[in-house]
Design an enzyme around this catalytic site. Structure first.
Site, PDB file in Angstrom:
ATOM      1  N   SER A   1       0.861  -1.185   0.000  1.00 51.95           N
ATOM      2  CA  SER A   1       0.000   0.000   0.000  1.00 51.95           C
ATOM      3  C   SER A   1       0.895   1.233   0.000  1.00 51.95           C
ATOM      4  O   SER A   1       1.961   1.232  -0.618  1.00 51.95           O
ATOM      5  CB  SER A   1      -0.936  -0.036   1.205  1.00 51.95           C
ATOM      6  OG  SER A   1      -1.790   1.080   1.211  1.00 51.95           O
TER       7      SER A   1
ATOM      8  N   LYS B   1      -5.101   3.661  -2.639  1.00 48.41           N
ATOM      9  CA  LYS B   1      -4.372   3.053  -1.526  1.00 48.41           C
ATOM     10  C   LYS B   1      -5.167   3.145  -0.219  1.00 48.41           C
ATOM     11  O   LYS B   1      -5.133   2.219   0.608  1.00 48.41           O
ATOM     12  CB  LYS B   1      -3.005   3.728  -1.371  1.00 48.41           C
ATOM     13  CG  LYS B   1      -2.047   3.450  -2.528  1.00 48.41           C
ATOM     14  CD  LYS B   1      -1.820   1.951  -2.724  1.00 48.41           C
ATOM     15  CE  LYS B   1      -0.756   1.693  -3.784  1.00 48.41           C
ATOM     16  NZ  LYS B   1      -0.510   0.243  -3.994  1.00 48.41           N
TER      17      LYS B   1
ATOM     18  N   TYR C   1      -4.159   7.949  -7.062  1.00 47.73           N
ATOM     19  CA  TYR C   1      -3.265   7.036  -6.339  1.00 47.73           C
ATOM     20  C   TYR C   1      -3.613   6.986  -4.856  1.00 47.73           C
ATOM     21  O   TYR C   1      -3.754   5.907  -4.276  1.00 47.73           O
ATOM     22  CB  TYR C   1      -1.815   7.478  -6.522  1.00 47.73           C
ATOM     23  CG  TYR C   1      -0.816   6.550  -5.862  1.00 47.73           C
ATOM     24  CD1 TYR C   1      -0.509   5.322  -6.426  1.00 47.73           C
ATOM     25  CD2 TYR C   1      -0.188   6.917  -4.673  1.00 47.73           C
ATOM     26  CE1 TYR C   1       0.406   4.473  -5.828  1.00 47.73           C
ATOM     27  CE2 TYR C   1       0.725   6.074  -4.066  1.00 47.73           C
ATOM     28  CZ  TYR C   1       1.033   4.853  -4.645  1.00 47.73           C
ATOM     29  OH  TYR C   1       1.929   3.998  -4.043  1.00 47.73           O
TER      30      TYR C   1
END
Length: 228
Positions: A134, A154, A150
């Protein structure tokens, strides 16, 4: 000696994880996206420690074929490493929506689907573990700007793995998302804090030390618990 699966293993952290596990004497099943095995991986072959297999993490048929190829193999550690940084345009005022969807598909959805596909192989291990790479960029406890696609992918995969840890607890399967550090890779850039070797060594060490009491926690590559 354990059996380790590393997805997205042709470069960066994935490739270094393969090298590190091999150096410790483990058997490694490394996946790659390209039609043919990349030279970065084929150069590591030479013993029966390393097996290479193509895998497109967003393609259900590819995932099924990969799982079937393992036959009765047990998996001690699954490292969901395959991931992308997302589209070039991912600000609040300039978002590549299709790229955002692809980022979620690869970074958030694929780790769950792959873990489920390999569940029977994990259950054959005496101490099965699922680590998903992660990033602290997805931690809600941190304040920073930009990189919406992004960061959100995550943050989402962190929650996915937290819930999965609870659901697989009865099966004795340890599940943890891991922040690999800011690493000097193609994704992390030359200004990053640590080398890919440092990150991989830390992640491997963490994978060897995790217990059921750790399942569902978010860890850093150093083995410290990270705030959500």
């Amino acid at each position: 000696m354990g059996t380790i699966v590393v997805t997205g293993a042709s470069r960066g952290i994935g490739l270094e994880l393969v090298k590190t596990y091999l150096a410790k004497g483990d058997k490694v099943i490394a996946t790659y996206r390209s039609p043919e095995p990349p030279s970065t991986l084929t150069l590591l072959q030479g013993t029966n420690q390393l097996t290479l297999h193509p895998l497109e993490v967003t393609d259900s048929q590819s995932i099924e074929a990969f799982a079937a190829s393992l036959e009765d193999t047990h998996i001690d550690v699954l490292v969901n490493n395959a991931g992308i940084i997302g589209p070039d345009h991912q600000s609040y005022s300039d978002m590549d929506v299709q790229g955002w969807k692809q980022t979620f598909e690869i970074n958030t959805i694929a780790p769950l689907i792959i873990t489920n596909a390999l569940l029977s192989h994990l259950k054959k291990s005496r101490s099965p573990k699922v680590l998903t790479i992660s990033s602290q960029m997805g931690a809600l406890s941190r304040e920073s700007i930009g990189m919406f696609a992004y960061r959100s992918s995550k943050a989402a995969v962190n929650k996915v793995m937290q819930v999965l840890a609870l659901e697989l607890k009865a099966e004795g399967i340890i599940v943890c998302p891991v922040h690999p550090g800011w690493v000097k890779t193609d994704m992390g850039g030359d200004e990053a804090d640590i080398t890919v070797q440092e990150s991989a060594e830390g992640i491997v060490k963490l994978s060897q030390s995790l217990t059921m009491n750790d399942s569902g926690k978010f860890f850093t590559w150093e083995g410290h618990e990270h705030a959500w």
